[in-house]
Design an enzyme around this catalytic site. Structure first.
Site: not given
Ligand code: GAR
Length: 194
Positions: A11, A92, A111
């Protein structure tokens, strides 16, 4: 513009958006809820921290997609909460018709690559292994094609010879934390009635 933040994990991007809201940098956007598909997601703790309602909603039995019934339940919940913009911030799970149709043109995704390069899972790892001189992040409209919608913003990050995967990932996350709130604020300025 009433914004829902959907996520599955840490998050940190949701936190960046909530901090921007607290600092008055979100323009006319207001985060009205945090919605997680994992009951233990640390992201849920942002609710009490920032005074925003946070919900775990059951996505159904699959790992990377919703069951159609549960996806419709998520859509109904977001409609009930009068959400205008759905923000996938580390979410996800693939989004399909039950959510895409009622929120057509009103869902964005973050992304961690310079799309169209490296769509799908583990974008940072894919970028790292490809040994390219640059990585970055993209915010785009969500369509039925995974990571395929029109771009709303990108930020670039240079891969230095001294970088490790960890330091490179850290730079990409920093870029994400700046980009996502900026794009939401711009959308709220541009489309107050979204
Ligand atoms: C982020 O790096 C986002 O870009 C990626 O998950 C991470 C979440 O981090 N999203 C994807 O890969 C979607 N395909 P967070 O929970 O610390 O925000």
């Amino acid at each position: 513009m009433r914004v829902a933040l959907l996520g599955s994990g840490r998050g940190s991007n949701a936190e960046a958006v909530l901090r921007a809201q607290k600092d008055g940098r979100l323009s006319k956007a207001e985060v009205v809820g945090i919605y997680c598909d994992i009951p233990t997601a640390p992201m849920l703790q942002l609710g009490p921290k920032f005074g925003v309602p946070a919900f775990y909603l059951d996505p159904g039995p699959f790992k990377t997609k919703f069951s159609p019934e549960q996806e419709a339940f998520w859509a109904d919940t977001l409609k009930q909460h009068r959400v205008d913009l759905v923000v996938l911030a580390g979410f996800m799970r693939v989004v399909k018709a039950p959510l895409l149709e009622p929120f057509a043109g009103r869902i964005i995704n973050l992304h961690p690559t310079l799309l169209p390069e490296f769509p799908g899972l583990d974008g940072i790892g894919q970028t790292w292994r490809a040994n390219v001189p640059e990585g970055g992040c993209t915010v785009h409209w969500v369509t039925a094609e995974v990571d395929g919608g029109k771009h709303l913003g990108q930020a670039r990050v240079t891969r230095e010879a001294s970088d490790s995967l960890e330091s490179f990932a850290q730079k990409i996350h920093q870029a994400e934390h700046a980009l996502l709130p900026k794009v939401i604020a711009e959308l709220a300025q541009k489309f107050p009635q979204l």
